[in-house]
Design a protein around this motif. Structure first.
Motif, short mmCIF file in Angstrom:
data_model
loop_
_atom_site.label_atom_id
_atom_site.label_comp_id
_atom_site.label_asym_id
_atom_site.label_seq_id
_atom_site.Cartn_x
_atom_site.Cartn_y
_atom_site.Cartn_z
N THR A 93 126.97 -24.37 27.23
CA THR A 93 126.24 -23.87 26.05
C THR A 93 126.22 -22.34 26.05
N VAL A 94 126.09 -21.77 24.86
CA VAL A 94 125.90 -20.35 24.66
C VAL A 94 124.69 -20.16 23.76
N ASP A 95 123.70 -19.38 24.23
CA ASP A 95 122.48 -19.15 23.46
C ASP A 95 122.42 -17.70 23.00
N VAL A 96 122.01 -17.48 21.77
CA VAL A 96 121.87 -16.14 21.20
C VAL A 96 120.48 -16.02 20.60
N ASN A 97 119.77 -14.92 20.96
CA ASN A 97 118.44 -14.66 20.41
C ASN A 97 118.38 -13.22 19.93
N GLN A 98 117.77 -13.00 18.78
CA GLN A 98 117.64 -11.66 18.22
C GLN A 98 116.22 -11.47 17.69
N VAL A 99 115.56 -10.42 18.22
CA VAL A 99 114.21 -10.12 17.75
C VAL A 99 114.31 -9.45 16.38
N VAL A 100 113.58 -9.99 15.43
CA VAL A 100 113.50 -9.39 14.10
C VAL A 100 112.25 -8.50 14.00
N PHE A 101 111.13 -9.06 14.43
CA PHE A 101 109.88 -8.29 14.45
C PHE A 101 109.04 -8.77 15.61
N ASP A 102 108.71 -7.81 16.52
CA ASP A 102 107.83 -8.11 17.64
C ASP A 102 106.99 -6.86 17.87
N GLY B 252 120.31 -18.97 17.96
CA GLY B 252 121.49 -19.79 17.71
C GLY B 252 122.01 -20.35 19.01
N GLN B 253 122.64 -21.52 18.91
CA GLN B 253 123.16 -22.17 20.11
C GLN B 253 124.43 -22.92 19.77
N TYR C 10 128.97 -28.66 19.44
CA TYR C 10 127.86 -28.64 18.49
C TYR C 10 127.41 -27.20 18.30
N VAL C 11 126.78 -26.90 17.15
CA VAL C 11 126.26 -25.58 16.81
C VAL C 11 124.93 -25.77 16.10
N SER C 12 123.96 -24.88 16.48
CA SER C 12 122.67 -24.92 15.79
C SER C 12 122.12 -23.50 15.71
N TYR C 13 121.33 -23.24 14.70
CA TYR C 13 120.69 -21.93 14.56
C TYR C 13 119.41 -22.10 13.77
N GLY C 14 118.57 -21.06 13.84
CA GLY C 14 117.31 -21.18 13.13
C GLY C 14 116.47 -19.92 13.26
N VAL C 15 115.26 -20.01 12.80
CA VAL C 15 114.30 -18.90 12.82
C VAL C 15 113.06 -19.38 13.55
N ASN C 16 112.54 -18.47 14.43
CA ASN C 16 111.34 -18.81 15.20
C ASN C 16 110.22 -17.86 14.79
N LEU C 17 109.15 -18.38 14.27
CA LEU C 17 107.98 -17.61 13.86
C LEU C 17 106.81 -18.02 14.74
N LYS C 18 106.26 -17.01 15.46
CA LYS C 18 105.14 -17.28 16.36
C LYS C 18 103.92 -16.56 15.83
N VAL C 19 102.87 -17.32 15.52
CA VAL C 19 101.64 -16.75 14.96
C VAL C 19 100.50 -16.98 15.94
N PRO C 20 99.93 -15.90 16.51
CA PRO C 20 98.79 -16.08 17.42
C PRO C 20 97.54 -16.46 16.63
N ILE C 21 96.90 -17.52 17.03
CA ILE C 21 95.70 -17.99 16.32
C ILE C 21 94.45 -17.74 17.16
N PHE C 22 94.46 -18.21 18.38
CA PHE C 22 93.31 -17.97 19.26
C PHE C 22 93.83 -17.84 20.69
N THR C 23 93.48 -16.74 21.36
CA THR C 23 93.96 -16.48 22.73
C THR C 23 92.81 -16.42 23.72
N GLY C 24 91.72 -17.05 23.38
CA GLY C 24 90.59 -17.03 24.30
C GLY C 24 89.97 -15.64 24.44
#
Length: 453
Positions: A121-130, A305-306, A327-341
């Motif tokens: 497998t080959v994995d690709v990740n790109q930060v858009v906003f962090d 993407g993978q 096989y090939v797959s790709y997508g968008v990951n959105l992480k929203v912090p809701i409660f961190t104690g």
């Protein structure tokens, strides 16, 4: 015939030996380094260990910044897996669920998978906003500036150390020069007294007193030379110089430069002190830390993407031309912090405290700088006044000594008066040179306090 050849060989060897010896004698002696005060400082900035360590810290910070820059670039990784299953795990299935003609409850063990499996497998990740990456990128120049100012601060400390050590040796040289004059002068008086004693015109006690005084001067000269050696070694250490390397100092002391009027530049700017610049930059770094924790409440967005290929078989025949399934797959990951104690909130509070502490450090440093300026200015003025007084005292003591010697030679004075005058002159000279070095140190501290070093 053999004797002739031996004679020729011996003659050749002796010729080479004499040629080598002559070359060794003709070789010029090793020249030591000759430095003025400014050249010694320049040498120290390039070779002193504290400065070199600070420059390494600066290079390390530049490397860290490049590492941070890489967080905004695509992250690509590859993974390969080979798996052999000698015994495949089996599960029981009710066959009646697939074939109604089979009695219900009839179970059959079935193995899922094959004995050999290969996956790549080959994995690709790109930060858009962090938010964390964004603040880290913004803080790079501030951290670079912090490391650069650390180098400058080390350089200023080294400058002060080298200047003090350099002029300590120069002042000792000046003391030795005058000490040699004293020894020559007293030696001449002693020789004359010994001649007068031979003629029976003075007592042996007069000669003995002068001999004791002369020996005391020689002992003081030896002590000063030892002090010079220690001072020179201290200077070499401050410069980052090899202790075995010869060193000659070319600068001399100028009383006019030391006693120059103190120039006040009107309104003082605290930012001229490198310590203050360093504290301000450190505060900005704490502010970036505070900003980072605050922005962690925002969501982060990244792309992924993978792609890969796999093959399974009950035989190890991977070197044969067989089918691989990709096989090939790709997508968008959105992480929203809701409660961190409430952890993020507590980190914000801690970062805010650090910023407030930095403000207090700046306020305390301003008071400390004001104290340095007042203290260094007062000390320098007092030492300059004291130097002028000691210089006048030394001149008067010299005149008294010369008059006493003239009276002694003319037979209207005693040797005890000469010794007392010599002792008073030595005392005045020692006081003068001690004050001279105090003025040197005070002027260096004054320039450092005003950020002019």
């Amino acid at each position: 015939m053999q004797f002739k050849w031996k004679l020729i060989v011996f003659t050749g060897l002796m010729t080479q030996l004499f040629t080598y010896a002559h070359a060794q004698q003709a070789a010029p002696p090793q020249q030591g380094a000759r430095f003025s005060a400014s050249e010694a400082v320049a040498y120290a900035i390039s070779h002193q260990y504290a400065v070199r360590n600070a420059k390494l810290d600066e290079l390390k910070q530049l490397a860290v910044n490049k590492e941070v820059s890489g967080l905004a670039l695509p992250q690509v990784s590859g993974n390969g897996t080979f798996q052999h299953n000698p015994i495949l795990q089996k599960q029981l299935f009710d066959v009646s669920n697939f074939d109604p003609s089979v009695p219900k409850g009839t179970t059959v063990p079935i193995a899922f998978g094959l004995s050999y499996n290969v996956v790549g497998t080959v994995d690709v990740n790109q930060v858009v906003f962090d938010p964390s990456v964004l603040v880290a990128l913004q803080a790079r120049k501030t951290l670079e500036q912090l490391a650069r100012q650390g180098v400058q601060m080390s350089e200023i400390e080294v400058k002060a150390s080298v200047y003090k050590a350099y002029f300590n040796v120069v002042a000792t040289d000046k003391v030795l020069a005058i000490m040699n004059e004293n020894i020559a002068r007293l030696g001449k008086t002693l020789a004359e007294t010994q001649e007068i004693y031979k003629n029976g015109l003075v007592e042996k006690l007069d000669v003995d007193r002068l001999v004791v005084q002369f020996n005391n001067l020689k002992s003081e000269e030896i002590r000063l030379r030892n002090l010079r050696e220690v001072g020179l070694a201290s200077l070499k250490y401050s410069m980052g110089m090899n202790m075995k390397e010869p060193l000659e100092l070319t600068d001399t002391l100028s009383n006019e430069a030391l006693k120059a009027d103190i120039q006040e530049d009107g309104q003082f700017v605290y930012n001229t002190r490198i310590e203050y610049q360093l504290k301000e930059t450190q505060k900005r770094a704490y502010e970036y830390d505070l900003k980072r924790y605050r922005l962690q409440a925002l969501p982060s967005l990244s792309l992924f993407g993978q792609g890969g290929a796999s093959r399974a078989s009950n035989e190890f025949d991977y070197f044969k031309s067989q089918s691989w399934y990709g096989y090939v797959s790709y997508g968008v990951n959105l992480k929203v912090p809701i409660f961190t104690g409430m952890q993020r909130r507590r980190k914000v509070d801690q970062a805010m405290i650090e910023v407030q502490r930095a403000d207090l450090d700046l306020e305390n440093l301003r008071n400390s700088i004001d104290l340095d300026r007042t203290s260094s200015t007062t000390t320098l003025r007092n030492n300059i006044t004291n130097l002028e007084n000691q210089e006048e005292n030394m001149q008067l003591a010299k005149e008294v000594y010369e008059t006493t010697v003239i009276k002694y030679r003319e037979g209207v004075g005693e040797s005890l008066e000469v010794i007392n005058a010599e002792t008073a002159l030595l005392t005045a000279q020692n006081a003068y040179f001690n004050t001279l070095y105090e003025v040197i140190v005070a002027r260096i501290d004054y320039l450092k306090a005003y950020g002019k070093l």
